[in-house]
Write an enzyme that holds these catalytic residues in place. Structure first.
Site, PDB file in Angstrom:
ATOM      1  N   ASP A  25     -28.282  21.158  24.095  1.00 49.48           N
ATOM      2  CA  ASP A  25     -28.735  22.489  24.629  1.00 49.48           C
ATOM      3  C   ASP A  25     -30.069  22.297  25.491  1.00 49.48           C
ATOM      4  O   ASP A  25     -29.994  22.727  26.554  1.00 49.48           O
ATOM      5  CB  ASP A  25     -28.396  23.545  23.386  1.00 49.48           C
ATOM      6  CG  ASP A  25     -28.600  24.794  23.916  1.00 49.48           C
ATOM      7  OD1 ASP A  25     -28.454  25.174  25.235  1.00 49.48           O
ATOM      8  OD2 ASP A  25     -28.489  25.768  23.011  1.00 49.48           O
ATOM      9  N   TYR A  29     -24.894  24.716  15.152  1.00 43.60           N
ATOM     10  CA  TYR A  29     -24.567  25.838  15.593  1.00 43.60           C
ATOM     11  C   TYR A  29     -23.253  26.448  14.703  1.00 43.60           C
ATOM     12  O   TYR A  29     -22.713  27.614  14.848  1.00 43.60           O
ATOM     13  CB  TYR A  29     -24.230  26.127  17.137  1.00 43.60           C
ATOM     14  CG  TYR A  29     -25.359  25.770  18.015  1.00 43.60           C
ATOM     15  CD1 TYR A  29     -26.757  25.809  17.443  1.00 43.60           C
ATOM     16  CD2 TYR A  29     -25.130  25.434  19.454  1.00 43.60           C
ATOM     17  CE1 TYR A  29     -27.732  25.632  18.162  1.00 43.60           C
ATOM     18  CE2 TYR A  29     -26.508  25.470  20.086  1.00 43.60           C
ATOM     19  CZ  TYR A  29     -27.754  25.707  19.631  1.00 43.60           C
ATOM     20  OH  TYR A  29     -28.678  25.286  20.423  1.00 43.60           O
ATOM     21  N   LYS A  48     -32.251  11.922  15.936  1.00 43.07           N
ATOM     22  CA  LYS A  48     -33.567  12.118  15.426  1.00 43.07           C
ATOM     23  C   LYS A  48     -33.351  11.143  13.925  1.00 43.07           C
ATOM     24  O   LYS A  48     -33.649  11.764  13.004  1.00 43.07           O
ATOM     25  CB  LYS A  48     -33.822  13.553  15.176  1.00 43.07           C
ATOM     26  CG  LYS A  48     -35.257  13.828  14.601  1.00 43.07           C
ATOM     27  CD  LYS A  48     -36.438  13.758  15.745  1.00 43.07           C
ATOM     28  CE  LYS A  48     -37.786  13.778  15.077  1.00 43.07           C
ATOM     29  NZ  LYS A  48     -38.922  13.367  15.765  1.00 43.07           N
ATOM     30  N   ASP A  53     -30.855  21.780  29.568  1.00 46.73           N
ATOM     31  CA  ASP A  53     -31.543  22.720  30.400  1.00 46.73           C
ATOM     32  C   ASP A  53     -32.902  22.322  31.202  1.00 46.73           C
ATOM     33  O   ASP A  53     -33.041  22.344  31.981  1.00 46.73           O
ATOM     34  CB  ASP A  53     -31.974  23.853  29.366  1.00 46.73           C
ATOM     35  CG  ASP A  53     -31.092  25.097  29.554  1.00 46.73           C
ATOM     36  OD1 ASP A  53     -29.944  24.799  30.036  1.00 46.73           O
ATOM     37  OD2 ASP A  53     -31.285  26.204  29.006  1.00 46.73           O
ATOM     38  N   ASP A  68     -37.223  13.669  20.675  1.00 44.22           N
ATOM     39  CA  ASP A  68     -38.873  14.111  21.327  1.00 44.22           C
ATOM     40  C   ASP A  68     -39.252  13.088  22.333  1.00 44.22           C
ATOM     41  O   ASP A  68     -39.833  13.680  23.609  1.00 44.22           O
ATOM     42  CB  ASP A  68     -39.941  14.195  20.067  1.00 44.22           C
ATOM     43  CG  ASP A  68     -39.647  13.036  19.072  1.00 44.22           C
ATOM     44  OD1 ASP A  68     -38.853  12.355  19.031  1.00 44.22           O
ATOM     45  OD2 ASP A  68     -40.615  12.927  18.420  1.00 44.22           O
TER      46      ASP A  68
END
Ligand code: NAD
Length: 355
Positions: free
Chosen positions: A246, A140, A190, A250, A222
Protein backbone atom coordinates in the site's frame (compact mmCIF):
# COMPACT_ATOMS: atom_id res chain seq x y z
CA UNK A 1 -16.17 -11.99 -29.44
CA UNK A 2 -18.58 -10.33 -27.07
CA UNK A 3 -17.36 -9.29 -23.60
CA UNK A 4 -19.43 -8.11 -20.67
CA UNK A 5 -17.88 -5.45 -18.44
CA UNK A 6 -19.19 -4.28 -15.07
CA UNK A 7 -18.80 -0.52 -14.67
CA UNK A 8 -18.50 0.79 -11.12
CA UNK A 9 -18.36 4.49 -11.90
CA UNK A 10 -18.48 5.49 -8.24
CA UNK A 11 -18.06 9.02 -6.91
CA UNK A 12 -16.35 12.32 -7.66
CA UNK A 13 -14.41 12.14 -10.93
CA UNK A 14 -15.20 8.39 -11.23
CA UNK A 15 -18.07 8.78 -13.73
CA UNK A 16 -16.09 11.30 -15.81
CA UNK A 17 -12.96 9.14 -16.22
CA UNK A 18 -14.91 5.90 -16.71
CA UNK A 19 -16.95 7.67 -19.43
CA UNK A 20 -13.78 8.41 -21.40
CA UNK A 21 -12.42 4.88 -20.92
CA UNK A 22 -15.66 3.40 -22.27
CA UNK A 23 -15.36 5.61 -25.37
CA UNK A 24 -11.83 4.25 -25.93
CA UNK A 25 -13.01 0.68 -25.32
CA UNK A 26 -15.72 1.08 -27.96
CA UNK A 27 -13.19 2.53 -30.41
CA UNK A 28 -10.96 -0.53 -29.81
CA UNK A 29 -13.96 -2.80 -30.35
CA UNK A 30 -14.73 -1.12 -33.68
CA UNK A 31 -11.08 -1.28 -34.80
CA UNK A 32 -10.42 -4.90 -33.84
CA UNK A 33 -13.89 -6.45 -34.24
CA UNK A 34 -14.91 -7.03 -30.60
CA UNK A 35 -18.11 -5.97 -28.91
CA UNK A 36 -18.20 -4.80 -25.33
CA UNK A 37 -21.41 -4.75 -23.33
CA UNK A 38 -21.60 -2.72 -20.11
CA UNK A 39 -23.47 -3.33 -16.87
CA UNK A 40 -23.68 -0.46 -14.37
CA UNK A 41 -23.01 -1.53 -10.77
CA UNK A 42 -23.79 0.82 -7.91
CA UNK A 43 -21.10 1.03 -5.20
CA UNK A 44 -19.54 3.65 -2.93
CA UNK A 45 -20.92 6.97 -1.73
CA UNK A 46 -23.51 7.09 -4.51
CA UNK A 47 -24.83 3.73 -3.26
CA UNK A 48 -25.09 5.09 0.30
CA UNK A 49 -27.21 7.94 -1.09
CA UNK A 50 -29.35 5.63 -3.23
CA UNK A 51 -29.87 2.56 -1.03
CA UNK A 52 -28.24 3.37 2.33
CA UNK A 53 -25.21 1.07 1.94
CA UNK A 54 -21.87 1.52 0.18
CA UNK A 55 -21.86 -2.16 -0.81
CA UNK A 56 -25.45 -3.09 -1.69
CA UNK A 57 -26.50 -6.75 -1.60
CA UNK A 58 -25.73 -8.49 -4.87
CA UNK A 59 -22.83 -6.23 -5.88
CA UNK A 60 -20.30 -9.07 -6.11
CA UNK A 61 -22.82 -11.36 -7.85
CA UNK A 62 -23.50 -8.74 -10.55
CA UNK A 63 -19.75 -8.39 -11.11
CA UNK A 64 -19.28 -12.16 -11.24
CA UNK A 65 -21.69 -12.31 -14.18
CA UNK A 66 -19.24 -10.16 -16.14
CA UNK A 67 -15.84 -10.87 -17.73
CA UNK A 68 -14.10 -7.92 -16.06
CA UNK A 69 -14.83 -4.98 -13.77
CA UNK A 70 -13.83 -1.36 -14.41
CA UNK A 71 -13.89 0.88 -11.33
CA UNK A 72 -13.58 4.68 -11.34
CA UNK A 73 -13.19 5.68 -7.69
CA UNK A 74 -15.33 5.74 -4.59
CA UNK A 75 -15.50 8.01 -1.57
CA UNK A 76 -15.45 11.68 -0.72
CA UNK A 77 -15.79 14.07 2.22
CA UNK A 78 -19.59 13.79 2.16
CA UNK A 79 -19.36 10.19 3.45
CA UNK A 80 -16.10 10.48 5.37
CA UNK A 81 -17.19 10.57 8.98
CA UNK A 82 -19.51 7.67 9.66
CA UNK A 83 -18.45 4.96 12.09
CA UNK A 84 -21.05 2.59 10.57
CA UNK A 85 -19.14 0.36 8.09
CA UNK A 86 -22.18 0.21 5.76
CA UNK A 87 -22.00 4.00 5.41
CA UNK A 88 -18.29 4.08 4.56
CA UNK A 89 -17.30 3.89 0.88
CA UNK A 90 -13.95 2.23 1.77
CA UNK A 91 -15.84 -0.77 3.20
CA UNK A 92 -17.08 -1.45 -0.32
CA UNK A 93 -13.53 -1.47 -1.72
CA UNK A 94 -12.31 -4.02 0.83
CA UNK A 95 -15.47 -6.13 0.37
CA UNK A 96 -15.33 -6.32 -3.41
CA UNK A 97 -11.65 -7.35 -3.33
CA UNK A 98 -12.44 -10.06 -0.81
CA UNK A 99 -15.63 -11.29 -2.54
CA UNK A 100 -14.01 -11.50 -5.97
CA UNK A 101 -10.94 -13.19 -4.45
CA UNK A 102 -8.65 -10.50 -5.88
CA UNK A 103 -5.46 -11.39 -4.06
CA UNK A 104 -2.96 -9.82 -6.47
CA UNK A 105 -2.71 -6.11 -7.17
CA UNK A 106 -0.49 -5.17 -10.10
CA UNK A 107 0.60 -1.57 -10.29
CA UNK A 108 2.98 -0.58 -13.04
CA UNK A 109 4.81 2.70 -12.44
CA UNK A 110 6.63 3.95 -15.50
CA UNK A 111 7.84 7.45 -16.20
CA UNK A 112 6.82 8.34 -19.73
CA UNK A 113 9.58 10.25 -21.60
CA UNK A 114 7.09 13.00 -22.51
CA UNK A 115 6.49 13.60 -18.79
CA UNK A 116 10.12 13.52 -17.56
CA UNK A 117 9.74 17.09 -16.27
CA UNK A 118 6.96 16.02 -13.86
CA UNK A 119 9.28 13.58 -12.08
CA UNK A 120 10.35 15.06 -8.74
CA UNK A 121 13.64 13.11 -8.73
CA UNK A 122 16.79 14.93 -9.85
CA UNK A 123 18.92 12.09 -11.15
CA UNK A 124 17.47 8.66 -11.79
CA UNK A 125 14.54 9.18 -14.15
CA UNK A 126 14.69 5.77 -15.71
CA UNK A 127 11.62 4.37 -13.97
CA UNK A 128 9.76 1.33 -15.27
CA UNK A 129 8.71 -0.98 -12.47
CA UNK A 130 5.72 -3.00 -11.38
CA UNK A 131 4.61 -3.46 -7.80
CA UNK A 132 2.81 -6.73 -7.09
CA UNK A 133 0.97 -6.28 -3.80
CA UNK A 134 -0.84 -9.01 -1.88
CA UNK A 135 -4.37 -7.67 -1.47
CA UNK A 136 -6.59 -9.94 0.59
CA UNK A 137 -4.42 -10.92 3.56
CA UNK A 138 -1.91 -9.48 5.96
CA UNK A 139 -2.61 -6.91 8.63
CA UNK A 140 -5.69 -5.38 6.94
CA UNK A 141 -7.62 -8.61 7.43
CA UNK A 142 -5.72 -10.47 10.19
CA UNK A 143 -7.58 -11.51 13.32
CA UNK A 144 -7.54 -10.79 16.21
CA UNK A 145 -7.97 -7.07 15.76
CA UNK A 146 -9.81 -4.56 17.86
CA UNK A 147 -9.79 -1.82 20.43
CA UNK A 148 -10.50 -1.86 24.13
CA UNK A 149 -9.55 -0.16 27.35
CA UNK A 150 -6.75 -2.14 28.99
CA UNK A 151 -5.50 -1.18 32.41
CA UNK A 152 -7.30 2.14 31.99
CA UNK A 153 -5.60 2.93 28.65
CA UNK A 154 -7.28 2.99 25.21
CA UNK A 155 -5.53 0.21 23.32
CA UNK A 156 -5.73 -1.02 19.71
CA UNK A 157 -4.21 -4.03 17.95
CA UNK A 158 -4.05 -5.78 14.59
CA UNK A 159 -2.48 -9.01 13.41
CA UNK A 160 -0.13 -9.37 10.46
CA UNK A 161 -0.55 -12.95 9.32
CA UNK A 162 0.27 -14.88 6.13
CA UNK A 163 0.26 -18.61 5.51
CA UNK A 164 2.50 -20.30 2.95
CA UNK A 165 -0.28 -20.72 0.36
CA UNK A 166 -1.11 -17.01 0.39
CA UNK A 167 2.57 -16.16 -0.02
CA UNK A 168 3.24 -18.73 -2.73
CA UNK A 169 0.33 -17.64 -4.96
CA UNK A 170 1.36 -13.95 -4.93
CA UNK A 171 5.00 -14.96 -5.50
CA UNK A 172 3.94 -16.93 -8.60
CA UNK A 173 2.13 -13.83 -9.94
CA UNK A 174 5.30 -11.76 -9.43
CA UNK A 175 7.66 -14.27 -11.05
CA UNK A 176 5.32 -14.70 -14.02
CA UNK A 177 5.02 -10.92 -14.42
CA UNK A 178 8.83 -10.66 -14.33
CA UNK A 179 9.16 -13.30 -17.04
CA UNK A 180 7.23 -10.94 -19.36
CA UNK A 181 9.45 -8.00 -18.34
CA UNK A 182 13.15 -7.70 -17.39
CA UNK A 183 13.22 -10.94 -15.32
CA UNK A 184 13.99 -9.48 -11.90
CA UNK A 185 11.94 -9.82 -8.71
CA UNK A 186 12.71 -7.96 -5.49
CA UNK A 187 10.78 -9.29 -2.49
CA UNK A 188 10.17 -6.68 0.23
CA UNK A 189 9.65 -7.69 3.86
CA UNK A 190 10.78 -6.89 7.37
CA UNK A 191 12.39 -10.25 8.10
CA UNK A 192 14.89 -8.72 10.53
CA UNK A 193 12.03 -7.96 12.95
CA UNK A 194 8.81 -9.76 11.98
CA UNK A 195 8.21 -13.51 12.20
CA UNK A 196 5.57 -13.27 9.48
CA UNK A 197 8.25 -11.84 7.19
CA UNK A 198 10.60 -14.72 7.87
CA UNK A 199 7.97 -17.15 6.58
CA UNK A 200 7.33 -14.76 3.66
CA UNK A 201 11.00 -14.80 2.67
CA UNK A 202 11.36 -18.58 3.04
CA UNK A 203 8.35 -19.27 0.79
CA UNK A 204 9.36 -16.70 -1.85
CA UNK A 205 12.79 -18.38 -2.07
CA UNK A 206 11.13 -21.79 -2.47
CA UNK A 207 8.84 -20.53 -5.25
CA UNK A 208 11.78 -18.85 -7.00
CA UNK A 209 13.30 -22.30 -7.69
CA UNK A 210 10.52 -22.82 -10.26
CA UNK A 211 11.65 -19.69 -12.12
CA UNK A 212 15.39 -20.13 -12.71
CA UNK A 213 15.28 -17.47 -15.46
CA UNK A 214 14.21 -14.78 -12.94
CA UNK A 215 16.72 -13.15 -10.59
CA UNK A 216 15.44 -12.81 -6.99
CA UNK A 217 16.63 -10.25 -4.44
CA UNK A 218 15.30 -9.18 -1.02
CA UNK A 219 15.03 -5.80 0.70
CA UNK A 220 13.73 -4.74 4.10
CA UNK A 221 10.81 -2.37 3.63
CA UNK A 222 12.59 0.65 5.13
CA UNK A 223 15.48 0.22 2.71
CA UNK A 224 13.06 -0.39 -0.18
CA UNK A 225 11.30 2.92 0.55
CA UNK A 226 14.68 4.67 0.40
CA UNK A 227 15.90 2.85 -2.73
CA UNK A 228 12.70 3.77 -4.58
CA UNK A 229 13.61 7.46 -4.47
CA UNK A 230 17.42 7.00 -4.59
CA UNK A 231 17.74 4.53 -7.45
CA UNK A 232 14.36 3.39 -8.85
CA UNK A 233 15.86 2.03 -12.09
CA UNK A 234 17.26 -0.97 -10.16
CA UNK A 235 13.71 -2.35 -9.85
CA UNK A 236 11.73 -4.45 -12.30
CA UNK A 237 9.05 -6.30 -10.26
CA UNK A 238 8.64 -5.70 -6.52
CA UNK A 239 6.52 -8.24 -4.61
CA UNK A 240 5.28 -7.50 -1.13
CA UNK A 241 2.46 -7.85 1.40
CA UNK A 242 -0.66 -5.76 1.78
CA UNK A 243 0.55 -3.03 4.15
CA UNK A 244 4.03 -2.54 2.70
CA UNK A 245 2.57 -2.66 -0.83
CA UNK A 246 0.00 0.00 0.00
CA UNK A 247 2.71 2.44 1.05
CA UNK A 248 5.38 1.58 -1.53
CA UNK A 249 2.97 1.68 -4.47
CA UNK A 250 1.89 5.22 -3.55
CA UNK A 251 5.54 6.21 -3.26
CA UNK A 252 6.27 4.66 -6.66
CA UNK A 253 3.35 6.54 -8.19
CA UNK A 254 4.51 9.93 -7.01
CA UNK A 255 7.96 9.56 -8.56
CA UNK A 256 6.37 9.03 -11.96
CA UNK A 257 4.90 12.51 -11.94
CA UNK A 258 1.13 12.27 -11.75
CA UNK A 259 -1.35 10.14 -9.95
CA UNK A 260 -3.67 10.78 -12.91
CA UNK A 261 -1.51 8.60 -15.17
CA UNK A 262 -1.30 5.28 -13.33
CA UNK A 263 -3.49 2.21 -13.89
CA UNK A 264 -3.81 -0.95 -11.83
CA UNK A 265 -5.15 -4.47 -12.08
CA UNK A 266 -6.42 -6.67 -9.26
CA UNK A 267 -6.54 -10.33 -10.15
CA UNK A 268 -7.68 -13.56 -8.54
CA UNK A 269 -7.53 -17.15 -9.64
CA UNK A 270 -10.65 -16.76 -11.82
CA UNK A 271 -12.60 -14.03 -13.63
CA UNK A 272 -13.53 -11.26 -13.22
CA UNK A 273 -10.45 -9.18 -12.46
CA UNK A 274 -10.91 -5.57 -11.40
CA UNK A 275 -9.19 -2.73 -13.23
CA UNK A 276 -8.97 0.81 -11.89
CA UNK A 277 -6.88 3.96 -11.83
CA UNK A 278 -4.81 4.23 -8.65
CA UNK A 279 -6.18 7.67 -7.83
CA UNK A 280 -9.23 8.42 -5.70
CA UNK A 281 -12.39 10.36 -6.46
CA UNK A 282 -10.60 13.76 -6.43
CA UNK A 283 -13.57 15.66 -4.97
CA UNK A 284 -11.65 18.95 -5.37
CA UNK A 285 -11.95 18.79 -9.18
CA UNK A 286 -15.05 16.60 -9.62
CA UNK A 287 -17.61 17.70 -12.21
CA UNK A 288 -15.34 20.37 -13.70
CA UNK A 289 -13.94 18.48 -16.69
CA UNK A 290 -10.44 18.78 -15.21
CA UNK A 291 -9.74 15.12 -14.38
CA UNK A 292 -7.05 13.26 -16.27
CA UNK A 293 -8.72 10.19 -17.81
CA UNK A 294 -5.43 8.54 -18.87
CA UNK A 295 -5.04 6.34 -15.76
CA UNK A 296 -8.48 4.85 -16.44
CA UNK A 297 -7.81 4.54 -20.17
CA UNK A 298 -4.54 2.74 -19.35
CA UNK A 299 -6.50 0.52 -16.92
CA UNK A 300 -8.55 -0.56 -19.95
CA UNK A 301 -5.27 -1.52 -21.63
CA UNK A 302 -4.42 -3.67 -18.58
CA UNK A 303 -7.89 -5.23 -18.78
CA UNK A 304 -7.41 -6.13 -22.43
CA UNK A 305 -3.98 -7.64 -21.71
CA UNK A 306 -4.69 -9.49 -18.46
CA UNK A 307 -8.39 -10.40 -18.68
CA UNK A 308 -8.84 -10.92 -22.43
CA UNK A 309 -5.31 -11.77 -23.57
CA UNK A 310 -5.46 -8.97 -26.16
CA UNK A 311 -1.86 -7.80 -26.17
CA UNK A 312 -2.09 -6.04 -29.54
CA UNK A 313 -5.19 -4.09 -28.54
CA UNK A 314 -3.56 -3.12 -25.22
CA UNK A 315 -0.46 -1.88 -27.01
CA UNK A 316 -2.65 0.13 -29.40
CA UNK A 317 -4.08 2.06 -26.42
CA UNK A 318 -0.68 2.56 -24.78
CA UNK A 319 0.78 3.82 -28.00
CA UNK A 320 -2.18 6.19 -28.59
CA UNK A 321 -1.64 7.64 -25.09
CA UNK A 322 2.08 8.01 -25.82
CA UNK A 323 1.38 9.81 -29.12
CA UNK A 324 -1.12 12.14 -27.47
CA UNK A 325 1.43 13.17 -24.82
CA UNK A 326 4.26 13.45 -27.35
CA UNK A 327 2.06 15.82 -29.37
CA UNK A 328 1.95 18.12 -26.32
CA UNK A 329 -1.62 17.55 -25.11
CA UNK A 330 -2.10 17.71 -21.33
CA UNK A 331 -4.76 17.84 -18.64
CA UNK A 332 -4.26 20.30 -15.77
CA UNK A 333 -2.44 17.89 -13.44
CA UNK A 334 0.41 17.32 -15.93
CA UNK A 335 0.33 20.75 -17.61
CA UNK A 336 3.63 22.44 -18.47
CA UNK A 337 4.45 25.71 -20.23
CA UNK A 338 4.13 25.47 -24.01
CA UNK A 339 1.70 22.52 -23.96
CA UNK A 340 -1.99 22.45 -24.89
CA UNK A 341 -4.48 22.16 -22.02
CA UNK A 342 -7.39 19.77 -22.62
CA UNK A 343 -10.53 18.89 -20.69
CA UNK A 344 -11.27 15.31 -19.60
CA UNK A 345 -13.48 14.75 -22.63
CA UNK A 346 -11.05 16.34 -25.10
CA UNK A 347 -8.25 14.09 -23.80
CA UNK A 348 -10.42 11.01 -24.38
CA UNK A 349 -11.17 12.24 -27.93
CA UNK A 350 -7.45 12.83 -28.67
CA UNK A 351 -6.54 9.30 -27.56
CA UNK A 352 -9.24 7.90 -29.85
CA UNK A 353 -7.99 10.05 -32.72
CA UNK A 354 -4.50 8.57 -32.16
CA UNK A 355 -5.70 4.97 -32.09
P1 NAD B 1 -7.26 11.49 -4.73
O1 NAD B 1 -6.45 10.54 -5.52
O2 NAD B 1 -8.70 11.49 -4.99
O3 NAD B 1 -6.72 12.99 -4.96
C1 NAD B 1 -5.40 13.40 -4.61
C2 NAD B 1 -5.03 14.62 -5.45
O4 NAD B 1 -4.76 14.21 -6.79
C3 NAD B 1 -6.15 15.66 -5.56
O5 NAD B 1 -5.58 16.95 -5.59
C4 NAD B 1 -6.80 15.36 -6.88
O6 NAD B 1 -7.40 16.48 -7.52
C5 NAD B 1 -5.62 14.85 -7.71
N1 NAD B 1 -6.07 13.84 -8.69
C6 NAD B 1 -6.44 12.56 -8.42
N2 NAD B 1 -6.80 11.95 -9.54
C7 NAD B 1 -6.67 12.84 -10.54
C8 NAD B 1 -6.91 12.81 -11.94
N3 NAD B 1 -7.36 11.69 -12.56
N4 NAD B 1 -6.70 13.92 -12.65
C9 NAD B 1 -6.24 15.03 -12.07
N5 NAD B 1 -5.98 15.14 -10.76
C10 NAD B 1 -6.20 14.06 -10.00
O7 NAD B 1 -6.95 11.18 -3.19
P2 NAD B 1 -7.63 11.76 -1.88
O8 NAD B 1 -7.90 13.23 -2.04
O9 NAD B 1 -6.78 11.30 -0.78
O10 NAD B 1 -9.01 10.99 -1.77
C11 NAD B 1 -10.28 11.50 -2.18
C12 NAD B 1 -11.33 10.43 -1.95
O11 NAD B 1 -11.05 9.30 -2.78
C13 NAD B 1 -11.35 9.90 -0.51
O12 NAD B 1 -12.69 9.72 -0.14
C14 NAD B 1 -10.63 8.58 -0.59
O13 NAD B 1 -11.05 7.67 0.39
C15 NAD B 1 -11.04 8.11 -1.96
N6 NAD B 1 -10.12 7.14 -2.59
C16 NAD B 1 -10.68 6.16 -3.31
C17 NAD B 1 -9.89 5.25 -3.97
C18 NAD B 1 -10.54 4.18 -4.78
O14 NAD B 1 -11.72 4.29 -5.07
N7 NAD B 1 -9.84 3.16 -5.22
C19 NAD B 1 -8.50 5.35 -3.89
C20 NAD B 1 -7.94 6.39 -3.16
C21 NAD B 1 -8.78 7.30 -2.52
Amino acid sequence: MNYKIALIKGDGIGPEVVGEAVKVMDAIGAKFGHTFEYVDVLMGGCAIDAVGKSYPEGTAEKCKECDAVLLGAVGGPKWGHSTDPDKRPETALLSIRKDLGLYANLRPAALRPALAESCPLKNDKNIDLMIVRELTGGIYFGKPAGTEVRDGKRTGWNTMIYNEDEIARIAHVAFQAAQKRRKKVCSVDKANVLDVSRVWREVVIEVSRQYPDVELSHLYVDNAAMQLVRDPSQFDVIVTGNLFGDILSDEASVITGSIGMLPSASLGSSRPGLFEPIHGSAPDIAGQGKANPLATILSIAMMLRHAFDMGTEAEAIESAVHKTLQAGFRTGDIMEAGKTLLSTREMGDKVIANL
